[in-house]
Write a protein that holds these residues in place. Structure first.
Motif, PDB file in Angstrom:
ATOM      1  N   THR A 243       0.849  -1.191   0.000  1.00  0.00           N
ATOM      2  CA  THR A 243       0.000   0.000   0.000  1.00  0.00           C
ATOM      3  C   THR A 243       0.882   1.237   0.000  1.00  0.00           C
ATOM      4  N   PRO A 244       0.301   2.426  -0.241  1.00  0.00           N
ATOM      5  CA  PRO A 244       1.102   3.658  -0.143  1.00  0.00           C
ATOM      6  C   PRO A 244       1.715   3.854   1.242  1.00  0.00           C
ATOM      7  N   ASP A 245       1.110   3.271   2.265  1.00  0.00           N
ATOM      8  CA  ASP A 245       1.643   3.397   3.620  1.00  0.00           C
ATOM      9  C   ASP A 245       2.808   2.452   3.897  1.00  0.00           C
ATOM     10  N   THR A 246       2.860   1.329   3.177  1.00  0.00           N
ATOM     11  CA  THR A 246       3.916   0.344   3.434  1.00  0.00           C
ATOM     12  C   THR A 246       5.015   0.345   2.382  1.00  0.00           C
ATOM     13  N   ALA A 247       4.775   0.989   1.254  1.00  0.00           N
ATOM     14  CA  ALA A 247       5.725   0.926   0.139  1.00  0.00           C
ATOM     15  C   ALA A 247       7.072   1.548   0.480  1.00  0.00           C
ATOM     16  N   ARG A 248       7.070   2.635   1.254  1.00  0.00           N
ATOM     17  CA  ARG A 248       8.315   3.338   1.559  1.00  0.00           C
ATOM     18  C   ARG A 248       9.294   2.439   2.317  1.00  0.00           C
ATOM     19  N   ALA A 249       8.787   1.728   3.303  1.00  0.00           N
ATOM     20  CA  ALA A 249       9.660   0.862   4.091  1.00  0.00           C
ATOM     21  C   ALA A 249      10.270  -0.233   3.227  1.00  0.00           C
ATOM     22  N   LEU A 250       9.480  -0.761   2.293  1.00  0.00           N
ATOM     23  CA  LEU A 250      10.018  -1.777   1.371  1.00  0.00           C
ATOM     24  C   LEU A 250      11.085  -1.178   0.465  1.00  0.00           C
ATOM     25  N   ALA A 251      10.824   0.023  -0.069  1.00  0.00           N
ATOM     26  CA  ALA A 251      11.784   0.666  -0.968  1.00  0.00           C
ATOM     27  C   ALA A 251      13.108   0.941  -0.270  1.00  0.00           C
ATOM     28  N   GLU A 252      13.040   1.288   1.000  1.00  0.00           N
ATOM     29  CA  GLU A 252      14.266   1.625   1.731  1.00  0.00           C
ATOM     30  C   GLU A 252      15.122   0.407   2.054  1.00  0.00           C
ATOM     31  N   THR A 253      14.642  -0.793   1.713  1.00  0.00           N
ATOM     32  CA  THR A 253      15.471  -1.996   1.856  1.00  0.00           C
ATOM     33  C   THR A 253      16.483  -2.100   0.725  1.00  0.00           C
ATOM     34  N   GLY A 254      16.296  -1.307  -0.342  1.00  0.00           N
ATOM     35  CA  GLY A 254      17.174  -1.368  -1.498  1.00  0.00           C
ATOM     36  C   GLY A 254      16.662  -2.257  -2.614  1.00  0.00           C
ATOM     37  N   VAL A 255      15.435  -2.790  -2.476  1.00  0.00           N
ATOM     38  CA  VAL A 255      14.867  -3.654  -3.502  1.00  0.00           C
ATOM     39  C   VAL A 255      14.689  -2.867  -4.806  1.00  0.00           C
ATOM     40  N   ASP A 256      14.867  -3.544  -5.937  1.00  0.00           N
ATOM     41  CA  ASP A 256      14.808  -2.856  -7.231  1.00  0.00           C
ATOM     42  C   ASP A 256      13.380  -2.501  -7.642  1.00  0.00           C
ATOM     43  N   LEU A 257      12.462  -3.430  -7.417  1.00  0.00           N
ATOM     44  CA  LEU A 257      11.081  -3.262  -7.865  1.00  0.00           C
ATOM     45  C   LEU A 257      10.113  -3.594  -6.744  1.00  0.00           C
ATOM     46  N   ILE A 258       8.966  -2.913  -6.758  1.00  0.00           N
ATOM     47  CA  ILE A 258       7.833  -3.293  -5.915  1.00  0.00           C
ATOM     48  C   ILE A 258       6.649  -3.479  -6.853  1.00  0.00           C
ATOM     49  N   SER A 259       6.028  -4.653  -6.807  1.00  0.00           N
ATOM     50  CA  SER A 259       4.882  -4.905  -7.685  1.00  0.00           C
ATOM     51  C   SER A 259       3.592  -4.950  -6.868  1.00  0.00           C
ATOM     52  N   ALA A 260       2.523  -4.507  -7.508  1.00  0.00           N
ATOM     53  CA  ALA A 260       1.210  -4.463  -6.841  1.00  0.00           C
ATOM     54  C   ALA A 260       0.120  -4.775  -7.852  1.00  0.00           C
ATOM     55  N   GLY A 261      -0.740  -5.718  -7.503  1.00  0.00           N
ATOM     56  CA  GLY A 261      -1.850  -6.074  -8.389  1.00  0.00           C
ATOM     57  C   GLY A 261      -3.021  -5.127  -8.283  1.00  0.00           C
ATOM     58  N   TRP A 262      -3.222  -4.528  -7.110  1.00  0.00           N
ATOM     59  CA  TRP A 262      -4.421  -3.716  -6.893  1.00  0.00           C
ATOM     60  C   TRP A 262      -4.445  -2.459  -7.753  1.00  0.00           C
ATOM     61  N   ILE A 263      -3.299  -1.982  -8.209  1.00  0.00           N
ATOM     62  CA  ILE A 263      -3.299  -0.751  -9.014  1.00  0.00           C
ATOM     63  C   ILE A 263      -4.015  -0.955 -10.346  1.00  0.00           C
ATOM     64  N   THR A 264      -4.184  -2.216 -10.771  1.00  0.00           N
ATOM     65  CA  THR A 264      -4.983  -2.479 -11.967  1.00  0.00           C
ATOM     66  C   THR A 264      -6.321  -3.124 -11.632  1.00  0.00           C
ATOM     67  N   HIS A 265      -6.324  -4.144 -10.742  1.00  0.00           N
ATOM     68  CA  HIS A 265      -7.592  -4.863 -10.548  1.00  0.00           C
ATOM     69  C   HIS A 265      -8.554  -4.181  -9.581  1.00  0.00           C
ATOM     70  N   SER A 266      -8.060  -3.241  -8.765  1.00  0.00           N
ATOM     71  CA  SER A 266      -8.955  -2.614  -7.786  1.00  0.00           C
ATOM     72  C   SER A 266      -8.820  -1.099  -7.723  1.00  0.00           C
ATOM     73  N   ALA A 267      -8.308  -0.503  -8.769  1.00  0.00           N
ATOM     74  CA  ALA A 267      -8.149   0.956  -8.784  1.00  0.00           C
ATOM     75  C   ALA A 267      -9.514   1.645  -8.770  1.00  0.00           C
ATOM     76  N   THR A 268      -9.629   2.695  -7.970  1.00  0.00           N
ATOM     77  CA  THR A 268     -10.860   3.486  -7.921  1.00  0.00           C
ATOM     78  C   THR A 268     -10.941   4.384  -9.153  1.00  0.00           C
ATOM     79  N   VAL A 269     -12.089   4.397  -9.778  1.00  0.00           N
ATOM     80  CA  VAL A 269     -12.279   5.233 -10.972  1.00  0.00           C
ATOM     81  C   VAL A 269     -12.047   6.705 -10.630  1.00  0.00           C
TER      82      VAL A 269
END
Length: 278
Positions: A243-269
């Motif tokens: 989520t937008p609340d958890t993505a920062r902590a994952l990014a700060e691990t140095g991982v190259d990519l973060i993938s998320a399915g909800w940005i396509t299957h559950s995006a709010t119009v």
């Protein structure tokens, strides 16, 4: 995307809406020779995507309709911003309205959802990417909307690359055997990506090698350990309920990519309105 790629999708949506008898309401209330202008207005804050789909929703009905967009794909808008307008036959404008807004609103919603994650990891080297969890028939459009929102594309289909997941490992008997079979099968240009969910699997994968590793549902502290173990030998990707609340902590691990399915299957119009331009 080229109109050639988009047109079959928009045409199918129009045919679904027109049914057997066409737009009964518009044909009953609007003279065939009446012309006018409508404005597309953003009612929410977000990122625009799908403008070519909206344009085609009108020009496939009447090629003389003139559509212009002042906010192209990737534009950030605020409530009340005019993003474009269409001028021509009122019958065509009203008949194509719902398909134009459905596609524009949905794809802008995908772009907006993507941008929220992109903003959350700004300043890190991590990129946000999508998955194959897309609306059937709309994958190419949704993938383009992810790019408009600042994200990257993962596989477009099963034929893009080899992605070995838990069920492939289970049926192959082991992670090592699954990768061995994949390497024997793949062509020289085909990348091999492997999903893991433990550090022991990361160690096993390092022994046999792969092009990329998907660190699935790992907490940030474990992702950090995995990234340190891998030390640049494979592309690293984190996924799982991001989520937008958890993505920062994952990014700060140095991982190259973060993938998320909800940005396509559950995006709010993204709410976009069509107003009569007086």
């Amino acid at each position: 995307m080229l109109d050639l790629q988009i047109e079959p999708i928009v045409r199918a949506a129009l045919l679904e809406d027109l049914g057997r008898a066409g737009d009964l309401t518009t044909d009953a209330t609007v003279p065939p020779d009446q012309c006018g202008t409508v404005a597309l207005i953003a009612r929410d804050r977000g990122v625009i995507a799908g403008v070519d789909c909206a344009r085609l929703a009108w020009t496939l009905i009447d090629p003389t309709v003139h559509v212009t967009f002042t906010a192209p794909d990737g534009s950030r808008v605020q409530p009340g911003d005019q993003i474009g307008e269409a001028t021509g036959s009122v019958r065509a404008l009203l008949t194509g309205e719902r398909v134009a807004l459905n596609l524009l609103g949905h794809l802008s919603g995908v772009a907006t959802a993507t941008a929220r994650l992109v903003d959350a990891v700004a300043g890190t080297h991590t990129h946000i990417c999508c998955t194959r969890k897309t609306t059937p028939g709309l994958r190419a459009l949704e993938k383009a909307a992810v790019v408009a929102g600042g994200g990257k594309n993962h596989r477009f289909g099963l034929d893009d690359a080899i992605l070995i997941k838990d069920n492939h490992v289970a049926f192959a008997g082991s992670l090592t055997e699954a990768v061995r079979r994949a390497r024997a099968y793949a062509g020289h240009l085909v990348k091999i990506d492997v999903e893991v969910d433990t550090l022991d699997q990361v160690r096993e994968l390092l022994d046999i090698g792969a092009d990329a590793v998907l660190l699935d549902n790992m907490p940030p502290e474990v992702v950090r350990q995995a990234v340190e173990m891998i030390a640049g030998r494979m592309v690293t990707e984190a996924s799982g309920r991001v989520t937008p609340d958890t993505a920062r902590a994952l990014a700060e691990t140095g991982v190259d990519l973060i993938s998320a399915g909800w940005i396509t299957h559950s995006a709010t119009v993204l709410d976009i309105g069509l107003d009569h331009h007086r």
